[in-house]
Design an enzyme around this catalytic site. Structure first.
Site, PDB file in Angstrom:
ATOM      1  N   CYS A 142     -26.243 -16.231   1.145  1.00 18.99           N
ATOM      2  CA  CYS A 142     -26.463 -17.333  -0.179  1.00 18.99           C
ATOM      3  C   CYS A 142     -27.616 -18.288   0.047  1.00 18.99           C
ATOM      4  O   CYS A 142     -28.224 -18.617  -0.399  1.00 18.99           O
ATOM      5  CB  CYS A 142     -25.432 -17.757  -0.819  1.00 18.99           C
ATOM      6  N   GLU A 199     -19.682 -20.611  -6.664  1.00 21.24           N
ATOM      7  CA  GLU A 199     -20.441 -20.475  -5.738  1.00 21.24           C
ATOM      8  C   GLU A 199     -21.450 -19.270  -5.703  1.00 21.24           C
ATOM      9  O   GLU A 199     -21.043 -18.203  -5.391  1.00 21.24           O
ATOM     10  CB  GLU A 199     -19.569 -20.225  -4.193  1.00 21.24           C
TER      11      GLU A 199
HETATM   12  P1  NAD Z   1     -21.854  -9.897  -7.490  1.00 22.11           P
HETATM   13  O1  NAD Z   1     -22.077 -11.010  -8.106  1.00 22.11           O
HETATM   14  O2  NAD Z   1     -22.298  -8.465  -7.801  1.00 22.11           O
HETATM   15  O3  NAD Z   1     -20.376  -9.553  -7.311  1.00 22.11           O
HETATM   16  C1  NAD Z   1     -19.483 -10.723  -6.543  1.00 22.11           C
HETATM   17  C2  NAD Z   1     -18.185 -10.456  -6.965  1.00 22.11           C
HETATM   18  O4  NAD Z   1     -17.881 -10.689  -8.258  1.00 22.11           O
HETATM   19  C3  NAD Z   1     -17.496  -8.879  -6.677  1.00 22.11           C
HETATM   20  O5  NAD Z   1     -16.228  -9.085  -6.470  1.00 22.11           O
HETATM   21  C4  NAD Z   1     -17.620  -8.212  -8.107  1.00 22.11           C
HETATM   22  O6  NAD Z   1     -16.529  -7.432  -8.517  1.00 22.11           O
HETATM   23  C5  NAD Z   1     -17.123  -9.740  -9.097  1.00 22.11           C
HETATM   24  N1  NAD Z   1     -17.596  -9.661 -10.220  1.00 22.11           N
HETATM   25  C6  NAD Z   1     -18.904  -9.233 -10.795  1.00 22.11           C
HETATM   26  N2  NAD Z   1     -18.984  -9.505 -12.362  1.00 22.11           N
HETATM   27  C7  NAD Z   1     -17.712  -9.840 -12.675  1.00 22.11           C
HETATM   28  C8  NAD Z   1     -17.218 -10.385 -13.908  1.00 22.11           C
HETATM   29  N3  NAD Z   1     -17.790 -10.074 -15.056  1.00 22.11           N
HETATM   30  N4  NAD Z   1     -15.880 -11.000 -13.973  1.00 22.11           N
HETATM   31  C9  NAD Z   1     -15.058 -10.910 -12.741  1.00 22.11           C
HETATM   32  N5  NAD Z   1     -15.561 -10.554 -11.545  1.00 22.11           N
HETATM   33  C10 NAD Z   1     -16.781 -10.124 -11.493  1.00 22.11           C
HETATM   34  O7  NAD Z   1     -22.590 -10.467  -5.958  1.00 22.11           O
HETATM   35  P2  NAD Z   1     -22.767  -9.724  -4.694  1.00 22.11           P
HETATM   36  O8  NAD Z   1     -23.838  -8.790  -4.875  1.00 22.11           O
HETATM   37  O9  NAD Z   1     -21.411  -9.016  -4.089  1.00 22.11           O
HETATM   38  O10 NAD Z   1     -23.151 -10.905  -3.600  1.00 22.11           O
HETATM   39  C11 NAD Z   1     -24.334 -11.245  -3.593  1.00 22.11           C
HETATM   40  C12 NAD Z   1     -24.452 -12.662  -4.324  1.00 22.11           C
HETATM   41  O11 NAD Z   1     -23.508 -13.480  -3.960  1.00 22.11           O
HETATM   42  C13 NAD Z   1     -25.954 -13.418  -4.096  1.00 22.11           C
HETATM   43  O12 NAD Z   1     -26.300 -13.748  -5.442  1.00 22.11           O
HETATM   44  C14 NAD Z   1     -25.530 -14.512  -3.156  1.00 22.11           C
HETATM   45  O13 NAD Z   1     -26.416 -15.548  -3.150  1.00 22.11           O
HETATM   46  C15 NAD Z   1     -23.983 -15.038  -3.822  1.00 22.11           C
HETATM   47  N6  NAD Z   1     -23.237 -15.515  -2.514  1.00 22.11           N
HETATM   48  C16 NAD Z   1     -23.173 -17.068  -3.120  1.00 22.11           C
HETATM   49  C17 NAD Z   1     -22.286 -17.759  -1.969  1.00 22.11           C
HETATM   50  C18 NAD Z   1     -22.228 -19.225  -2.060  1.00 22.11           C
HETATM   51  O14 NAD Z   1     -21.452 -19.605  -1.502  1.00 22.11           O
HETATM   52  N7  NAD Z   1     -23.091 -20.097  -3.096  1.00 22.11           N
HETATM   53  C19 NAD Z   1     -21.909 -16.990  -0.810  1.00 22.11           C
HETATM   54  C20 NAD Z   1     -22.113 -15.716  -0.796  1.00 22.11           C
HETATM   55  C21 NAD Z   1     -22.796 -14.971  -1.678  1.00 22.11           C
END
Ligand code: NAD
Length: 502
Positions: A289, A255
């Protein structure tokens, strides 16, 4: 803060004395020093989870549903405190913080009903004296990785379904919002107690929270005993996770980022469109998102719409998200503010004109929060900056003459999460929803792109990752499908008429 955490049943040591500094985006104050897990803890958590799975998978699904019903009841009792904690930790306004907890309650209700369904199929066999069926079985540990902007609801979307499907969960929340996750674990633990008090058996470790950064997330993703990784976050994160999971032939539910648009047609009810645009583009300070990021408006109504919008943007109350009347809270942190400023600069270089907003708000604002006035930016076309998701309240405005061009603009970005059209013309509306229309996972008519109900499957196409969570048949991702054939005859005919006799 300490009062809320204690009301939620969080022990002092869970948010004091650790090395992960948690700051509230509301005023920049340090609200927790949380102990973190190490990558070596991941292996231990998976062992506990596997043992939990061995027991939980044998519990009848409606009994598993009874546990989720109790979880929903516990959530009802803490809605106010948990909603406030969401606001303090991630900065969304209180009504949205409470709404997020409501979403958790709603998905629990949905999952309880589901626990008496999880329907399979019966299939006609080509062989006499045989029958076939398709049965859904529990899958195993679900690794749930979540983003900062929906710090609790996304866990619930996954966990409520996983629990009724017979799966344990290991949750790696965003390092920016660990307190809400720890609070959810405390709520979960109370539901476990209530379930046991009612005479049911439930294994330890059915839900575990691992606090930490990417390294902890990566260790979870790499592990072959985690058959499903459900990851919510940015596109780069999703790409990294997808590669690792695919390499070990696991299953991932992604997601990821969105770049959501609204088409405003000549016949649109403009008053309604303005209200939908406001909630979509500035709600959660543009950090959903599904936030509205692109407005594709027919040239004949552009000026009227922009006049109303500029006025509405001018009267938005930006400030403390806990105060009634505030509509726009802070950005999560400084990096987010810098990314917004850099996107606005790039938009200018690509021919854009900021019509209103974009600046930092400091009047009457507490200490270290990053508050901004949402920006409305007129663009000559869909240039590079418009094709990127900037996680901040920037709405790019473009015009169209012909509906075909509007749909091409709507679809002409790498992401494919949510989309919508405002029109009173049934042909336009239905074309937008047809195979030739929006290419997104979500398509709405006369509703903005954000604020989905839990009954539908949630997720998007292209770089949004293709995963589906929450309602409809999203539960199938959390189970394994088994095709079963039973021979109740005394002969052994082979399929396709193959003869293989001695
Ligand atoms: P992010 O990608 O920086 O982090 C999200 C999570 O992933 C965190 O828990 C982080 O520690 C983890 N993470 C990062 N790299 C990783 C890796 N290589 N392996 C495993 N885990 C890893 O995102 P953010 O800044 O917290 O959130 C914003 C983003 O999330 C936006 O792009 C938004 O659109 C998206 N989002 C999408 C949805 C959806 O349902 N499509 C919902 C909410 C947020």
């Amino acid at each position: 803060m300490a009062r809320i955490l204690s009301a939620l049943g969080v022990a002092d040591k869970a948010f004091n004395g650790g090395d992960l500094k948690v700051c509230s985006p509301v005023d920049g104050a340090v609200i927790g020093m949380v102990p973190q897990h190490k990558t070596s803890d991941v292996e231990k958590a998976i062992k506990v989870s596997q043992a939990a799975f061995e027991q939980w998978k044998t519990v009848p699904a409606p009994v598993r549903g009874e546990f989720v019903r109790l979880l929903g009841m516990e959530l009802r009792t803490v809605k106010d405190d948990l909603g406030r904690l969401v606001t303090l930790e991630c900065g969304k306004i209180l009504s949205e913080g409470l709404g997020e907890v409501q979403e958790m309650i709603d998905i629990c209700d949905f999952a309880v009903g589901l626990s008496r369904q999880l329907y399979g199929l019966t299939i006609q066999s080509e062989r006499p004296g045989h029958h076939m069926r398709e049965t859904w079985h529990p899958l195993g540990t679900v690794g749930v990785i979540t983003a900062f902007n929906f710090p609790v609801a996304v866990w619930a979307w996954n966990a409520a379904l996983a629990f009724v499907c017979g799966d344990p969960v290991i949750w790696k929340p965003s390092e920016k919002t660990p307190l809400t996750a720890i609070a959810c674990q405390a709520v979960f633990d109370r539901a476990v107690k209530a379930f046991r008090a009612a005479g049911h058996t439930i294994p330890d470790g059915l839900n575990q929270v691992l606090v930490g950064g990417r390294d902890v997330g990566r260790a979870l993703v790499e592990h072959h005993d985690v058959p499903l990784v459900s990851a919510t976050g940015s596109v780069p994160m999703g790409r990294a996770v997808a590669e690792v999971v695919a390499k070990r032939l696991g299953r991932s539910l992604l997601e990821l980022g969105g770049n959501n648009a609204m088409i405003v047609a000549p016949s649109a009810d403009l008053d309604m469109a303005v209200r939908a645009i406001l909630f979509g583009a500035v709600g959660t300070a543009g950090q959903r998102c599904t936030s509205l990021r692109r407005l594709i408006v027919h040239e004949s109504v552009r000026d009227r719409l922009l006049e109303s919008l500029t006025k509405a943007y001018g009267s938005l109350r930006v400030g403390n998200p806990l105060e009634t009347g505030t509509l726009v809270g802070p950005l999560i942190d400084e990096a987010s503010f810098t990314a917004m400023q850099s996107a606005l600069k790039n938009a200018g270089a690509q021919g854009g004109k900021v019509l209103v907003g974009g600046d930092r708000v400091s009047d009457g604002i507490m200490g270290g929060g990053y508050y901004v006035r949402p920006a409305l930016v007129s663009m000559p076309g869909q240039s590079d900056v418009v094709k990127q998701e900037t996680f901040a309240p920037i709405l790019y405005v473009m015009t169209y003459k012909d509906m075909k061009d509007a749909v091409a603009l709507q679809n002409g970005v790498p992401q494919g999460l949510s989309s919508c059209i405002f029109t009173m013309d049934v042909r336009e509306a239905e074309s937008f929803l047809s195979a030739a229309g929006s290419d997104c996972g979500i398509a709405n008519v006369n509703i903005g792109p954000s604020g989905a109900e839990i009954g539908g499957a949630f997720g998007g196409e292209k770089e949004t990752g293709g995963g589906r969570e929450s309602g409809s048949d999203a539960w199938k991702t959390y189970m394994r499908r088994q095709t079963q054939t039973v021979n109740y005859s005394s002969a052994l005919p082979l399929a396709q008429g193959v003869v293989f006799d001695l």
